[in-house]
Design a protein around this motif. Structure first.
Motif, short mmCIF file in Angstrom:
data_model
loop_
_atom_site.label_atom_id
_atom_site.label_comp_id
_atom_site.label_asym_id
_atom_site.label_seq_id
_atom_site.Cartn_x
_atom_site.Cartn_y
_atom_site.Cartn_z
N MET A 217 -17.13 16.48 -42.38
CA MET A 217 -17.85 15.58 -42.92
C MET A 217 -17.79 14.33 -41.97
N SER A 218 -19.07 13.60 -41.59
CA SER A 218 -19.06 12.42 -40.89
C SER A 218 -18.15 11.44 -41.70
N LYS A 219 -17.32 10.61 -40.84
CA LYS A 219 -16.65 9.68 -41.39
C LYS A 219 -17.44 8.55 -42.25
N GLU A 220 -18.55 8.22 -41.62
CA GLU A 220 -19.58 7.26 -42.34
C GLU A 220 -19.93 8.02 -43.76
N GLY A 221 -20.05 9.08 -43.69
CA GLY A 221 -20.85 9.87 -45.07
C GLY A 221 -19.46 9.92 -45.87
N PHE A 222 -18.23 10.11 -45.45
CA PHE A 222 -17.02 10.17 -46.31
C PHE A 222 -16.79 8.98 -46.96
N ALA A 223 -17.04 7.72 -46.14
CA ALA A 223 -16.90 6.31 -46.46
C ALA A 223 -17.59 6.25 -47.88
N ARG A 224 -19.33 6.72 -47.55
CA ARG A 224 -20.02 6.26 -48.75
C ARG A 224 -19.71 7.20 -49.84
N LYS B 144 -19.17 1.26 -45.17
CA LYS B 144 -18.99 1.60 -43.81
C LYS B 144 -17.51 2.11 -43.87
N ALA B 145 -17.26 2.87 -42.42
CA ALA B 145 -15.96 3.50 -42.53
C ALA B 145 -15.17 2.43 -41.79
N GLU B 146 -14.63 1.32 -42.48
CA GLU B 146 -13.74 0.56 -42.06
C GLU B 146 -13.03 -0.33 -43.25
N GLY B 147 -12.07 -1.05 -42.63
CA GLY B 147 -11.21 -1.87 -43.89
C GLY B 147 -10.34 -1.01 -44.68
#
Length: 187
Positions: free
Chosen positions: A64-71, A77-80
């Motif tokens: 899965m994309s990191k951005e999608g997993f973050a959501r 966003k994929a941060e913090g």
């Protein structure tokens, strides 16, 4: 750091915080402030905490994309803090980063979807022991021997260097060891 031959010795770091007027003599001196070492951080997630998030990654494609997993994890966003969660998965060797994607490892597949309870338990144990600090602490407190909680705390603080997150580390260690089937009873 100072160096003598091939041996390195750490010297405490100092930071100048300002000047002070010494006893009215009209001279200024620098006042050093020694930075305290707080020790290293412990893992963000316990082993049990990884299971539900990992199930959000497609079982078939195993990525899965990191951005999608973050959501799906509730982050914008994929941060913090999200990056600390990814690091936990990486330290347990349950997920790897592949460019902008997060990929389940074979160990994660076994832990989540193994064909038998024995396969899933074996994968949980392997994931627990993959985190180096859990592995070292577990080896220091072998099964079948009574060790006080204070003994574990002293080992983690003194030998592993985890000081500021000590209570969190001990809690996550005990919960994760129990989840991996390495402790008798509840933590």
């Amino acid at each position: 750091e100072s160096e003598t031959s091939d041996t390195k010795t750490e010297v405490p770091t100092q930071e100048v915080v300002g000047s002070a007027n010494v006893a009215g003599a009209g001279q200024e001196t620098q006042t050093p402030k020694v930075k305290r070492q707080h020790g290293k951080d412990c893992i963000y997630w316990g082993l049990r905490d990884t299971e539900d998030p990992l199930r959000k990654i497609d079982r078939t494609t195993k990525r899965m994309s990191k951005e999608g997993f973050a959501r799906v994890m509730g982050h914008k966003k994929a941060e913090g803090r999200f990056l600390h969660k990814i690091e936990s998965l990486r330290l347990y060797k349950l997920a790897e980063e592949d460019g902008d994607d997060l990929v389940l490892t074979p160990l994660a597949i076994d832990m989540l979807y193994g064909g038998s309870e024995a396969t899933r338990n074996k994968a949980r144990t392997a994931a627990f022991l993959n985190y180096e600090d859990f592995s070292k602490a577990f080896a220091e407190c072998p099964k079948g021997q009574d060790h006080s909680l204070q003994y574990l705390r002293d080992y983690v603080s003194g030998k592993l260097g985890i000081r500021t997150d000590l209570d969190r580390f001990v809690r996550l260690f005990l919960e994760s060891a129990s989840f991996a089937g390495l402790l008798e009873g509840e933590p």
